[in-house]
Design an enzyme around this catalytic site. Structure first.
Site, PDB file in Angstrom:
ATOM      1  N   HIS A 305       0.848  -1.189   0.000  1.00 18.03           N
ATOM      2  CA  HIS A 305       0.000   0.000   0.000  1.00 18.03           C
ATOM      3  C   HIS A 305       0.884   1.239   0.000  1.00 18.03           C
ATOM      4  O   HIS A 305       1.942   1.250   0.625  1.00 18.03           O
ATOM      5  CB  HIS A 305      -0.900   0.025   1.243  1.00 18.03           C
ATOM      6  CG  HIS A 305      -2.085   0.927   1.099  1.00 18.03           C
ATOM      7  ND1 HIS A 305      -2.014   2.272   1.337  1.00 18.03           N
ATOM      8  CD2 HIS A 305      -3.355   0.676   0.714  1.00 18.03           C
ATOM      9  CE1 HIS A 305      -3.208   2.818   1.115  1.00 18.03           C
ATOM     10  NE2 HIS A 305      -4.033   1.875   0.742  1.00 18.03           N
ATOM     11  N   ASP A 362      -7.906  -5.378  -0.096  1.00 15.09           N
ATOM     12  CA  ASP A 362      -8.326  -6.250  -1.204  1.00 15.09           C
ATOM     13  C   ASP A 362      -7.912  -7.695  -1.034  1.00 15.09           C
ATOM     14  O   ASP A 362      -8.293  -8.545  -1.849  1.00 15.09           O
ATOM     15  CB  ASP A 362      -7.734  -5.715  -2.509  1.00 15.09           C
ATOM     16  CG  ASP A 362      -8.321  -4.355  -2.848  1.00 15.09           C
ATOM     17  OD1 ASP A 362      -7.530  -3.416  -3.080  1.00 15.09           O
ATOM     18  OD2 ASP A 362      -9.549  -4.222  -2.825  1.00 15.09           O
TER      19      ASP A 362
HETATM   20  C1  SDX Z   1      -6.196   0.038  -2.959  1.00 20.86           C
HETATM   21  O1  SDX Z   1      -4.461   4.540  -2.036  1.00 20.86           O
HETATM   22  C2  SDX Z   1      -5.428   3.921  -1.423  1.00 20.86           C
HETATM   23  O2  SDX Z   1      -5.852   4.286  -0.371  1.00 20.86           O
HETATM   24  C3  SDX Z   1      -6.009   2.724  -2.198  1.00 20.86           C
HETATM   25  C4  SDX Z   1      -7.014   1.864  -1.458  1.00 20.86           C
HETATM   26  C5  SDX Z   1      -8.295   2.621  -1.196  1.00 20.86           C
HETATM   27  O3  SDX Z   1      -9.021   2.236  -0.273  1.00 20.86           O
HETATM   28  O4  SDX Z   1      -8.623   3.530  -2.020  1.00 20.86           O
HETATM   29  O5  SDX Z   1      -6.468   1.451  -0.213  1.00 20.86           O
HETATM   30  C6  SDX Z   1      -7.379   0.636  -2.276  1.00 20.86           C
HETATM   31  O6  SDX Z   1      -5.930   0.389  -4.081  1.00 20.86           O
HETATM   32  C7  SDX Z   1      -5.333  -0.931  -2.201  1.00 20.86           C
HETATM   33  C8  SDX Z   1      -4.106  -1.430  -3.038  1.00 20.86           C
HETATM   34  C9  SDX Z   1      -4.574  -2.535  -3.984  1.00 20.86           C
HETATM   35  N1  SDX Z   1      -3.487  -2.898  -4.909  1.00 20.86           N
HETATM   36  C10 SDX Z   1      -2.850  -4.072  -4.813  1.00 20.86           C
HETATM   37  O7  SDX Z   1      -3.008  -4.880  -3.905  1.00 20.86           O
HETATM   38  C11 SDX Z   1      -1.897  -4.345  -5.982  1.00 20.86           C
HETATM   39  C12 SDX Z   1      -0.566  -4.896  -5.430  1.00 20.86           C
HETATM   40  N2  SDX Z   1       0.110  -3.809  -4.695  1.00 20.86           N
HETATM   41  C13 SDX Z   1       1.001  -2.954  -5.404  1.00 20.86           C
HETATM   42  O8  SDX Z   1       0.955  -2.894  -6.756  1.00 20.86           O
HETATM   43  C14 SDX Z   1       1.501  -1.754  -4.626  1.00 20.86           C
HETATM   44  O9  SDX Z   1       1.756  -2.170  -3.354  1.00 20.86           O
HETATM   45  C15 SDX Z   1       0.612  -0.527  -4.594  1.00 20.86           C
HETATM   46  C16 SDX Z   1       0.220  -0.085  -5.957  1.00 20.86           C
HETATM   47  C17 SDX Z   1      -0.605  -0.793  -3.790  1.00 20.86           C
HETATM   48  C18 SDX Z   1       1.415   0.602  -3.916  1.00 20.86           C
HETATM   49  O10 SDX Z   1       2.464   0.876  -4.768  1.00 20.86           O
HETATM   50  P1  SDX Z   1       3.512   2.045  -4.382  1.00 20.86           P
HETATM   51  O11 SDX Z   1       3.163   2.739  -3.148  1.00 20.86           O
HETATM   52  O12 SDX Z   1       3.732   2.877  -5.598  1.00 20.86           O
HETATM   53  O13 SDX Z   1       4.775   1.204  -4.032  1.00 20.86           O
HETATM   54  P2  SDX Z   1       5.833   0.693  -5.085  1.00 20.86           P
HETATM   55  O14 SDX Z   1       5.119   0.137  -6.288  1.00 20.86           O
HETATM   56  O15 SDX Z   1       6.832   1.772  -5.315  1.00 20.86           O
HETATM   57  O16 SDX Z   1       6.468  -0.525  -4.293  1.00 20.86           O
HETATM   58  C19 SDX Z   1       7.501  -0.285  -3.346  1.00 20.86           C
HETATM   59  C20 SDX Z   1       8.374  -1.537  -3.428  1.00 20.86           C
HETATM   60  C21 SDX Z   1       8.765  -1.898  -4.868  1.00 20.86           C
HETATM   61  O17 SDX Z   1       9.986  -2.582  -4.798  1.00 20.86           O
HETATM   62  P3  SDX Z   1      11.361  -1.714  -5.153  1.00 20.86           P
HETATM   63  O18 SDX Z   1      11.145  -1.129  -6.552  1.00 20.86           O
HETATM   64  O19 SDX Z   1      11.464  -0.653  -4.097  1.00 20.86           O
HETATM   65  O20 SDX Z   1      12.468  -2.761  -5.111  1.00 20.86           O
HETATM   66  O21 SDX Z   1       7.624  -2.668  -2.940  1.00 20.86           O
HETATM   67  C22 SDX Z   1       7.446  -3.613  -3.998  1.00 20.86           C
HETATM   68  C23 SDX Z   1       7.723  -2.896  -5.297  1.00 20.86           C
HETATM   69  O22 SDX Z   1       8.236  -3.804  -6.265  1.00 20.86           O
HETATM   70  N3  SDX Z   1       6.054  -4.038  -3.932  1.00 20.86           N
HETATM   71  C24 SDX Z   1       5.653  -5.303  -4.074  1.00 20.86           C
HETATM   72  C25 SDX Z   1       4.255  -5.251  -3.907  1.00 20.86           C
HETATM   73  N4  SDX Z   1       3.863  -3.989  -3.685  1.00 20.86           N
HETATM   74  C26 SDX Z   1       4.982  -3.248  -3.690  1.00 20.86           C
HETATM   75  N5  SDX Z   1       6.328  -6.440  -4.315  1.00 20.86           N
HETATM   76  C27 SDX Z   1       5.571  -7.571  -4.407  1.00 20.86           C
HETATM   77  N6  SDX Z   1       4.215  -7.610  -4.259  1.00 20.86           N
HETATM   78  C28 SDX Z   1       3.527  -6.476  -4.009  1.00 20.86           C
HETATM   79  N7  SDX Z   1       2.207  -6.498  -3.865  1.00 20.86           N
END
Ligand code: SDX
Length: 427
Positions: A305, A362
């Protein structure tokens, strides 16, 4: 609170005011930055940017705290109802009984759609994704409800807000009915908001509809958990669309479009599909390894998140609700066992610990919705149904904000500098 901030840029120091909220991080007011320094800030994804002032929802991502108008989500999920939380978000205070009854009465009497809107459904293929239908039908509402599109009129804004909250369940249920070739079921004014939605979705004209009150309560709680969430991507989309003066129906349609993405609201559908693809606990290590592999685009859906660097408090409530619903329905779902073991392994894995990746709202929701009988394609439509009250509350707050103006970010330009046109013969 710091009493100000000074930026040294080139050989010039520029002072900026610092503002404190009632809680949470202070903000540095940089509205004059460009005028005073000639430079922009650069913050793709808005990781360090406050886009507005709001009193609706507060999140402390480090502590895993979520408050709606100051009330903890855990208490609202346990003791309140979606109608009461909707009133709280829209009006700022918990309603008295008479106020809640009046609000629920108003919402229930806006649940019917203009009969011609049913024709829109027949233009879609039967296998159209419900979110495609929601985008189209909600945007079309602005063609039917002209008496509530004047955003300068607070009364019209509230009517439009009530219409959107009330009609979303009807629109979502009709999208499901259309996909399975069953007739649309009209709303009933003698049913609660969530019971009404379940009957429109799963009821049929051939017999009376009966549903376990545990299921109604669980879905109402799921709606509460999805109602609002600060300045998330879809809410920011609604605010940006609204900042141009677009009508509320068009703004909410824009929010639905943004929510659909798998990184946002689409994650509940993607998370259950992922859990089903994993299938059995012995396959979990392979998927965790894929999630950690920088060369593999796969991510654990329902994990991570932007704000929560601790357990999403909504996920905790959701996990408890899974147990309640599966027990009430007398079903067991092996996917739930996979989810529990996947969570356990991920939370003990250095990669997830170091990156502070926890289950989000989720991760478990799809298991409950599937047990209730919803197809995965309906999961994000349910998220949109519940989030509509947050979107309209944030939209109303934005319209009423004296500081609000049309949102228009700038950029860091890295394209070609000025050059002259060359005739095709000379290229
Ligand atoms: C919702 O914003 C809100 O409030 C949203 C929400 C709401 O109520 O409106 O809470 C609802 O959208 C919840 C999130 C649902 N999405 C997912 O579950 C999809 C999987 N999660 C990710 O794609 C990710 O965690 C996000 C999109 C939710 C957040 O992405 P960020 O904040 O941009 O973080 P990032 O992509 O920069 O990740 C940081 C690091 C990265 O690694 P590095 O590049 O630093 O090496 O963490 C890793 C990412 O690769 N990472 C994950 C991961 N999520 C982040 N690695 C593996 N699995 C994951 N799920």
């Amino acid at each position: 609170m710091a009493d100000g901030a000074t930026l040294r840029f080139g050989n010039k120091d520029t002072a900026f005011a610092v503002r404190s909220g009632t809680t949470g991080p202070d903000v540095i007011d940089i509205r004059k930055l460009y005028a005073q320094t000639g430079a922009f800030t650069f913050d793709p994804g808005f990781t360090s940017t406050a886009s507005c002032e709001s009193g609706l929802t507060f999140i402390d991502g480090d502590e895993g705290v979520l408050l709606h108008r100051g009330y903890p989500i855990e208490q609202l999920a346990e003791d309140s109802s979606f109608m009461e939380v909707s009133y709280l978000l829209l009006n700022g205070e918990l309603p008295g009984k008479a106020e809640l009854d009046r609000f629920s009465h108003t919402i229930s009497r806006h649940t019917m759609l203009h009969e011609q809107l049913a024709n829109f459904y027949r233009g879609f293929r039967r296998d159209a994704h419900p979110m495609a239908i929601m985008c189209g039908v909600v945007g079309a509402l602005s063609a039917f409800y002209h008496d509530s599109t004047d955003i300068s009129d607070p009364r019209q804004r509230m009517i439009a807000s009530h219409r959107l909250i009330a009609k979303m369940p009807t629109i979502a249920a009709m999208a499901y009915k259309y996909s399975i070739g069953q007739p649309f079921i009209y709303p009933r004014n003698d049913l609660s908001y969530t019971h009404n939605f379940l009957r429109m979705t799963f009821g049929v004209p051939a017999e009376d509809y009966h549903v376990d009150p545990v299921v109604v309560r669980a879905l109402d709680r799921i709606f509460i958990l999805h109602a609002d969430h600060e300045q998330n991507a879809s809410t920011s989309t609604v605010r940006l669309a609204g900042s141009s003066g677009a009508n509320p129906f068009a703004c909410i349609a824009a929010g639905i479009a943004c929510l659909w993405g798998p990184a946002h609201g689409g994650a509940n559908e993607a998370a259950l599909n992922m859990l089903r693809e994993i299938g059995t606990p012995d396959r979990i290590p392979h998927y965790i390894a894929r999630a950690k592999d920088k060369n593999d685009p796969f991510r654990l859906m329902g994990f991570g998140h932007r704000v929560y660097k601790n357990y999403d408090p909504r996920a905790s409530v959701m996990q408890k609700t899974v147990r309640e619903v599966l027990t009430a329905l007398g079903v067991s779902d092996p996917v739930f066992d996979v989810a529990l073991q996947l969570e356990e392994m991920a939370l003990n894995d250095p990669y997830f610990i170091e990156k502070k990746l926890f289950p989000n709202v989720d991760f478990y929701s799809g298991i409950i919705l599937s047990a209730m009988g919803f197809p995965t394609t309906m999961f994000t439509a349910l998220f949109a149904l519940a989030r509509t009250v947050g979107w309209v509350a944030q939209w109303n707050e934005m319209i009423s904000d004296p500081d609000q103006k049309i949102g228009r970010p700038r950029q860091l330009y890295t394209g070609p500098t000025r050059r002259d046109y060359v005739a095709v013969e000379a290229r």
